[in-house]
Enzyme design. Sequence first.
Site, PDB file in Angstrom:
ATOM      1  N   SER A 577       0.735  -1.063  -0.052  1.00 38.94           N
ATOM      2  CA  SER A 577       0.200   0.194   0.309  1.00 38.94           C
ATOM      3  C   SER A 577       0.969   1.011  -0.101  1.00 38.94           C
ATOM      4  O   SER A 577       1.682   1.410  -1.076  1.00 38.94           O
ATOM      5  CB  SER A 577      -0.908  -0.131   1.614  1.00 38.94           C
ATOM      6  OG  SER A 577      -1.604   0.423   1.023  1.00 38.94           O
ATOM      7  N   ASP A 665      -8.923  -5.704  -4.360  1.00 38.20           N
ATOM      8  CA  ASP A 665      -8.961  -4.428  -3.426  1.00 38.20           C
ATOM      9  C   ASP A 665      -9.874  -2.979  -3.535  1.00 38.20           C
ATOM     10  O   ASP A 665      -9.848  -2.540  -4.424  1.00 38.20           O
ATOM     11  CB  ASP A 665      -7.493  -4.052  -3.611  1.00 38.20           C
ATOM     12  CG  ASP A 665      -6.582  -2.999  -3.222  1.00 38.20           C
ATOM     13  OD1 ASP A 665      -8.081  -2.193  -2.146  1.00 38.20           O
ATOM     14  OD2 ASP A 665      -5.493  -3.110  -3.220  1.00 38.20           O
ATOM     15  N   HIS A 697      -7.403  -5.397  -0.053  1.00 32.35           N
ATOM     16  CA  HIS A 697      -6.165  -4.651   0.756  1.00 32.35           C
ATOM     17  C   HIS A 697      -4.820  -5.783   1.052  1.00 32.35           C
ATOM     18  O   HIS A 697      -3.746  -5.616   0.975  1.00 32.35           O
ATOM     19  CB  HIS A 697      -6.317  -3.477   1.128  1.00 32.35           C
ATOM     20  CG  HIS A 697      -5.044  -2.488   0.818  1.00 32.35           C
ATOM     21  ND1 HIS A 697      -4.490  -2.124  -0.613  1.00 32.35           N
ATOM     22  CD2 HIS A 697      -4.904  -1.696   1.492  1.00 32.35           C
ATOM     23  CE1 HIS A 697      -3.859  -1.681  -0.505  1.00 32.35           C
ATOM     24  NE2 HIS A 697      -4.106  -1.225   1.151  1.00 32.35           N
TER      25      HIS A 697
HETATM   26  C1  LIG Z   1      -5.489   4.724   5.285  1.00 33.42           C
HETATM   27  C2  LIG Z   1      -4.971   3.937   4.167  1.00 33.42           C
HETATM   28  O1  LIG Z   1      -5.596   2.378   3.864  1.00 33.42           O
HETATM   29  N1  LIG Z   1      -4.271   3.711   3.117  1.00 33.42           N
HETATM   30  C3  LIG Z   1      -3.249   2.535   2.400  1.00 33.42           C
HETATM   31  C4  LIG Z   1      -2.646   4.005   1.467  1.00 33.42           C
HETATM   32  C5  LIG Z   1      -2.727   2.513   3.220  1.00 33.42           C
HETATM   33  O2  LIG Z   1      -1.331   2.539   3.052  1.00 33.42           O
HETATM   34  N2  LIG Z   1      -2.933   1.122   4.054  1.00 33.42           N
HETATM   35  C6  LIG Z   1      -2.382  -0.020   4.661  1.00 33.42           C
HETATM   36  C7  LIG Z   1      -2.790   0.615   6.741  1.00 33.42           C
HETATM   37  C8  LIG Z   1      -1.792  -1.189   4.567  1.00 33.42           C
HETATM   38  O3  LIG Z   1      -0.399  -1.612   4.933  1.00 33.42           O
HETATM   39  O4  LIG Z   1      -2.615  -1.420   4.025  1.00 33.42           O
END
Ligand SMILES: CC(=O)N[C@@H](C)C(=O)N[C@@H](C)C(=O)O
Length: 722
Positions: A577, A665, A697
Amino acid sequence: MDSKVMSSPGEIARVYKELSLYPSLSRADVGPVITSQYGGKYSNIYTEWSQRDLERNENVKFCRQYIVFHDDKSVVYSGASGNCTEIKGEVLSKDSPSGDMKAVVRESSVKGEDKQFLEVWSKNIKMKSINLSALKKHGKVYDDASCYYLTLFGCLVWSHSETHLLYVAEKKRPKAESFFQKSRIYRPAGAGGEQFVFHEDWGEALGDKSCPVLCILDIEGDFVSVLDGLPDDISPGQAFWAPGDTGVVFIGWWHEPFRLGLKYCPNRRSALFYMDLTGGKCEQLSSGKTSVCSPRLSPDQCRIAYLECSVYGPHMQCSKLCMYDWYTKKTSVVVDVIKRPGKDGFTGIYSSQLSPQCWSADSQRIIFACPQRSRKDLLMVDINTGSINSLTAKSDIGSWCLLNIERDLMVVSCSSPNCPPSLWVGFLPGIDSQENVDWVTLEDSEKLQDVDWQILTFTPPSEDDNSQYSNLEFDALLIKPKEVKDEVKLPLIVTPHGGPHSVIVAEWLLSSAVLCRMGFAVLLVNYRGSIGYGEDSIYSLLGNVGTQDVKDVQFAVESVLKSGSIDEQKVAVSGGSHGGFLACHLIGQYPGFYKACVARNPVINMASMIGSTDIPDWCMVEAGFVFNTDCLPDAAEWEKMLNISPIKYVSQVKTPVLLTIGEDDKRVPNKQGIEYYKALKARQIPVRLLWYPGNNHSLSKVDAESDGFMNMVLWMIQHFSD
Ligand SMILES: CC(=O)N[C@@H](C)C(=O)N[C@@H](C)C(=O)O
């Protein structure tokens, strides 16, 4: 001299399998005090655990009970009572306050069709089994209360009188028929055509949650009612019974003009509400200008504690601990936002949930687990003075989680990178006592003697200091094999976390433990912008993603390389992410430095992501702009989102990239990974994309997680020898 890293897939899979056997704790409930026939007092503790079952390809949930003999302030004797039992089919369960009854929401297949039942057990008899699906009062019961730290809406709560049960379910949706179904042709009253209407949901991992409703079962009357009279523009959840069972208190999230993703985003506009069941009036108890969560009623039923933060802005922020007095109707702030940690070392509250019970028996203190820099500690707040004491600060354990507290008996799970989760109990010392908690283990776990960890602290070089938020430090967690001969140099895997406003605390991390056993060192960087370091650190990153965070990670890596224990030719980077965003930035901004890159659902292009993610506000805020639901980015804003994204540096990339992508996702849609894949292919950079159907995700289904891990290490090993 090179270190010899384990490289046979069979051997790596064996280590992964061995270490994945360690379960984690998801819940603990303390039963009432029972006096034995010999006068001794004891309480039963019910625990739930989760463990990966690689053969069955699922996370199995099981329970185990413990018995704790105690006097008023100390544990006298404790032990497990019986063995573990796998839990199947239970969506939610909860013992009544007296411990005499148990409620279970169960999913069961009847003649091939999935049904939900609400059961009430008393002693050894199932007194009620109500077929909720057949009643057709509401849709599916929300299951997100089965593990407290994953709760967003769900609950299953006994009334104080033990005559009613409160839960959250999806609103009943009228059966949609086409214009041409038989029943319409003969009964042309409604126009039909509702079949393909779009229903908004609450985003990533909450695709089946759209319109929650509060439901009450009258146990005696066998009657389920769905509460009406709530404002039309809010979605209720996290409900509980008000003092005296006069009504229910709940959190309501505004869902107009549209729903935004809620997971990892406790910054959504919401308020505390009270629905008076005697007069049918719904009252808003908090301002409605902030975001609130985790309301918890004190044992004396006089106050409700809850967490509060601002709406929009960074997705995770430093929270306030607030208190609503039920009788004076006054709200006060018990613990405020901490911009910069002071001399006492307290860095602020960064918990997105409080444990199911969090109050001391005297209703004067609140206990919660909270990241404090790279550790997770148990903190105790005196509600009268706001003073904070750490119950665990001096321990050598990296992470403490409060599972529950009842009559001052705390049940905690603790772990470290070399210590899988273990279960402990301890009594909270009296309000004026200087004593430490005397922790007693209920379920120990063996320490991995071959794994070592340490927290490293960095001060960014002056040229990388943030002029608006100056003098901020950050940490990294270095996990490596313990016994390394002086002349051996270790390969290093650099792992920046996602978010970006999250943190890696020194807890049990399966993949790091396996990597360490294989002979790798792992560096997990909590760059400026991570939570747990004060609000200023979080805000310092807004508008600076792609530079400040990238430089911090690179600075940490280069500092570790200076120690001489790492093989500079064998440094790889991996992240998911926003961590994937950083991994891809690092290979673009430091061409050839990293020999392999693995990115899980990475953010590649914020400008193209904003139109398809469930959190468009994230793209705007991280790029340094203000978000409104009706905002349309202007050309300069689009340009900045593009310029700060890893895609901008793709032509400089030399490192082979493995992309692991979840088909479903909603957070960072799979097209982001595909965009990078095509850009790399066009530039003849080795790239491989793994596509995981049925995964979102987190890529956390057992087969996706284990396959992703195996492919990651094999990709790194392969490209270390290029
Ligand atoms: C707020 C959020 O979900 N941001 C994403 C872009 C992200 O980086 N998520 C992290 C928490 C993850 O590891 O999935």
